[in-house]
Design a protein around this motif. Sequence first.
Motif, short mmCIF file in Angstrom:
data_model
loop_
_atom_site.label_atom_id
_atom_site.label_comp_id
_atom_site.label_asym_id
_atom_site.label_seq_id
_atom_site.Cartn_x
_atom_site.Cartn_y
_atom_site.Cartn_z
N ILE A 1 0.85 -1.19 0.00
CA ILE A 1 0.00 0.00 0.00
C ILE A 1 0.89 1.24 0.00
O ILE A 1 1.91 1.28 0.68
CB ILE A 1 -0.88 0.01 1.27
CG1 ILE A 1 -1.91 -1.11 1.21
CG2 ILE A 1 -1.57 1.34 1.46
CD1 ILE A 1 -2.78 -1.19 2.45
N GLY A 2 0.50 2.27 -0.75
CA GLY A 2 1.18 3.56 -0.67
C GLY A 2 0.51 4.42 0.37
O GLY A 2 -0.72 4.48 0.43
N VAL A 3 1.31 5.08 1.22
CA VAL A 3 0.71 5.90 2.29
C VAL A 3 1.31 7.31 2.24
O VAL A 3 2.52 7.47 2.15
CB VAL A 3 0.97 5.29 3.69
CG1 VAL A 3 0.28 6.12 4.77
CG2 VAL A 3 0.51 3.84 3.75
N VAL A 4 0.44 8.31 2.31
CA VAL A 4 0.87 9.71 2.37
C VAL A 4 0.25 10.31 3.62
O VAL A 4 -0.96 10.20 3.82
CB VAL A 4 0.39 10.50 1.14
CG1 VAL A 4 0.80 11.96 1.24
CG2 VAL A 4 0.94 9.87 -0.15
N VAL A 5 1.09 10.92 4.48
CA VAL A 5 0.56 11.51 5.71
C VAL A 5 0.71 13.02 5.68
O VAL A 5 1.43 13.58 4.85
CB VAL A 5 1.25 10.92 6.96
CG1 VAL A 5 0.94 9.43 7.09
CG2 VAL A 5 2.74 11.15 6.93
N GLN A 6 0.05 13.66 6.63
CA GLN A 6 0.01 15.12 6.68
C GLN A 6 1.41 15.74 6.80
O GLN A 6 1.70 16.76 6.19
CB GLN A 6 -0.82 15.52 7.90
CG GLN A 6 -0.89 16.99 8.14
CD GLN A 6 -1.66 17.30 9.42
OE1 GLN A 6 -2.45 16.50 9.88
NE2 GLN A 6 -1.42 18.45 9.99
N SER A 7 2.28 15.10 7.57
CA SER A 7 3.57 15.71 7.89
C SER A 7 4.67 15.40 6.86
O SER A 7 5.84 15.62 7.14
CB SER A 7 4.01 15.22 9.26
OG SER A 7 4.06 13.80 9.22
N TYR A 8 4.28 14.89 5.71
CA TYR A 8 5.20 14.53 4.60
C TYR A 8 6.12 13.36 4.96
O TYR A 8 6.29 12.47 4.17
CB TYR A 8 6.07 15.70 4.11
CG TYR A 8 5.43 17.06 4.15
CD1 TYR A 8 4.12 17.25 3.70
CD2 TYR A 8 6.12 18.16 4.62
CE1 TYR A 8 3.52 18.50 3.74
CE2 TYR A 8 5.53 19.42 4.66
CZ TYR A 8 4.23 19.57 4.23
OH TYR A 8 3.65 20.80 4.28
N ALA A 9 6.77 13.43 6.15
CA ALA A 9 7.65 12.36 6.60
C ALA A 9 8.74 12.01 5.59
O ALA A 9 9.05 10.85 5.37
CB ALA A 9 6.82 11.11 6.97
N LEU A 10 9.33 13.04 4.99
CA LEU A 10 10.47 12.79 4.09
C LEU A 10 11.74 12.66 4.94
O LEU A 10 11.82 13.22 6.03
CB LEU A 10 10.63 13.96 3.11
CG LEU A 10 9.45 14.21 2.17
CD1 LEU A 10 9.73 15.43 1.30
CD2 LEU A 10 9.18 12.99 1.29
N ALA B 1 -3.53 19.15 5.03
CA ALA B 1 -3.87 19.90 6.26
C ALA B 1 -2.79 20.88 6.67
O ALA B 1 -3.07 21.89 7.30
CB ALA B 1 -4.17 18.91 7.39
N ALA B 2 -1.52 20.60 6.31
CA ALA B 2 -0.45 21.49 6.77
C ALA B 2 -0.20 22.65 5.79
O ALA B 2 0.65 23.49 6.04
CB ALA B 2 0.83 20.68 6.94
N LEU B 3 -0.95 22.68 4.70
CA LEU B 3 -0.69 23.71 3.68
C LEU B 3 -1.64 24.89 3.86
O LEU B 3 -2.73 24.75 4.41
CB LEU B 3 -0.89 23.11 2.28
CG LEU B 3 -0.11 21.82 2.01
CD1 LEU B 3 -0.43 21.30 0.62
CD2 LEU B 3 1.39 22.05 2.15
#
Length: 385
Positions: free
Chosen positions: A100-109, A185-187
């Motif tokens: 599964i691909g997951v994208v979260v609010q905080s980018y987590a790069l 949400a963070a933008l």
Amino acid sequence: MSNPLTTPTARVSGTAAPAQPSIAFDRVTVSYGRGKKSTDALLDFTLRVERGETIALLGPSGSGKSTALKALAGFVRPSAGRVRLSGRDVTDLPPAKRGIGVVVQSYALFPHMRVRDNVAFGLKARRIPKAQITERVSDALAMVSMSDYASRLPRELSGGQQQRVAIARALAIRPDVLLLDEPLAALDAALRQSMVIELQRLRDALPDTTMLYVTHDQSEALALASRVAVMRDAQLVDIGTADELWSRPPSSFTAGFLGGANLIGCTVGRVSGTTALVSVGDKMFTGSAPAPTRRWAPGTRAWLCIRPHEMEVTTLWAAGSLAARVTGSVWRGATTRFTLAVDGLPDQLLEADVTGRVEHPIESRVGVRFPNPTGVLVEAAGPTR
Ligand code: ADP
């Protein structure tokens, strides 16, 4: 009556099994903590998502949306129920094995890695051959219009650009299922709007990718989702297309959460087809009565749902208007929102949005005109006034 939690599976000929939903939550419960301190963050949650659908999980903060997404991704373990991907039970599978691909609010790069290495990360972990990694990374970056930024570090990017990279990283593994947890949400507001358009484009470019989009923002849900699942207090409240939930809200909660609504307690009178006469105090209105899922028996208490933009503020005693007192007025740029105490509707304030900047002093008397037909009937679960 069909079960609203299920959508029809594809018709198949011969002996082939019917297509399995891309995502299936089967009576999933997730509890945090133990003993007396335990809380159910998700309770008996059932949802089926077909391949290629984009479903928004919409609800207030703390309603269990992220927990549902985490249960699907494998970040939390259900205490009851099963989670399936294309029919395969993945409840006991570690996250990396779910594909599964997951994208979260905080980018987590990863801050020390250049964009291309961030995007390649999941591919390297999967031991994909180097040449393929290069190709997939450049495809994924092109998909989010970030090809020119491959050599940058995350700190050299804006928030919106970092989120695009996070999306590219999730897409690089070419997942069948993409989970997005409040990705915007963070933008800031302007950027959110342009990212919604980007996400629409992405959704249309990936018609076979199933997306589960967690948000508390109804405008994102309306813009992106083929169906919206409304959540409250760890449970699914309603599910339907955005249009269904907006124009015929099945519950007062959904009516209020999706777009804001005036909910006026009324008694159903004569019903003819999808039109009902309703009484509010000593006044009669014609409301639209959604069919065929509900029967509106005469005498039933219900809510009459009228959106603020459907109300008209007039001069006092204008034809067809009710007298009201202004209790609040907020200029919001394109519209002015008035809060009104309508004569004959005690204990209830109604909201009306008027185009432009309009001034009526607080405590002044105005008229308010309801639309015709006057809103849509919504079933009353609790007491109506
Ligand atoms: P949402 O995504 O709708 O904001 P969540 O799924 O994050 O809601 O949370 C649902 C409920 O579970 C909330 O009451 C929240 O406080 C609680 N919760 C979430 N994560 C944890 C955790 N790790 N430990 C304890 N409680 C949690």
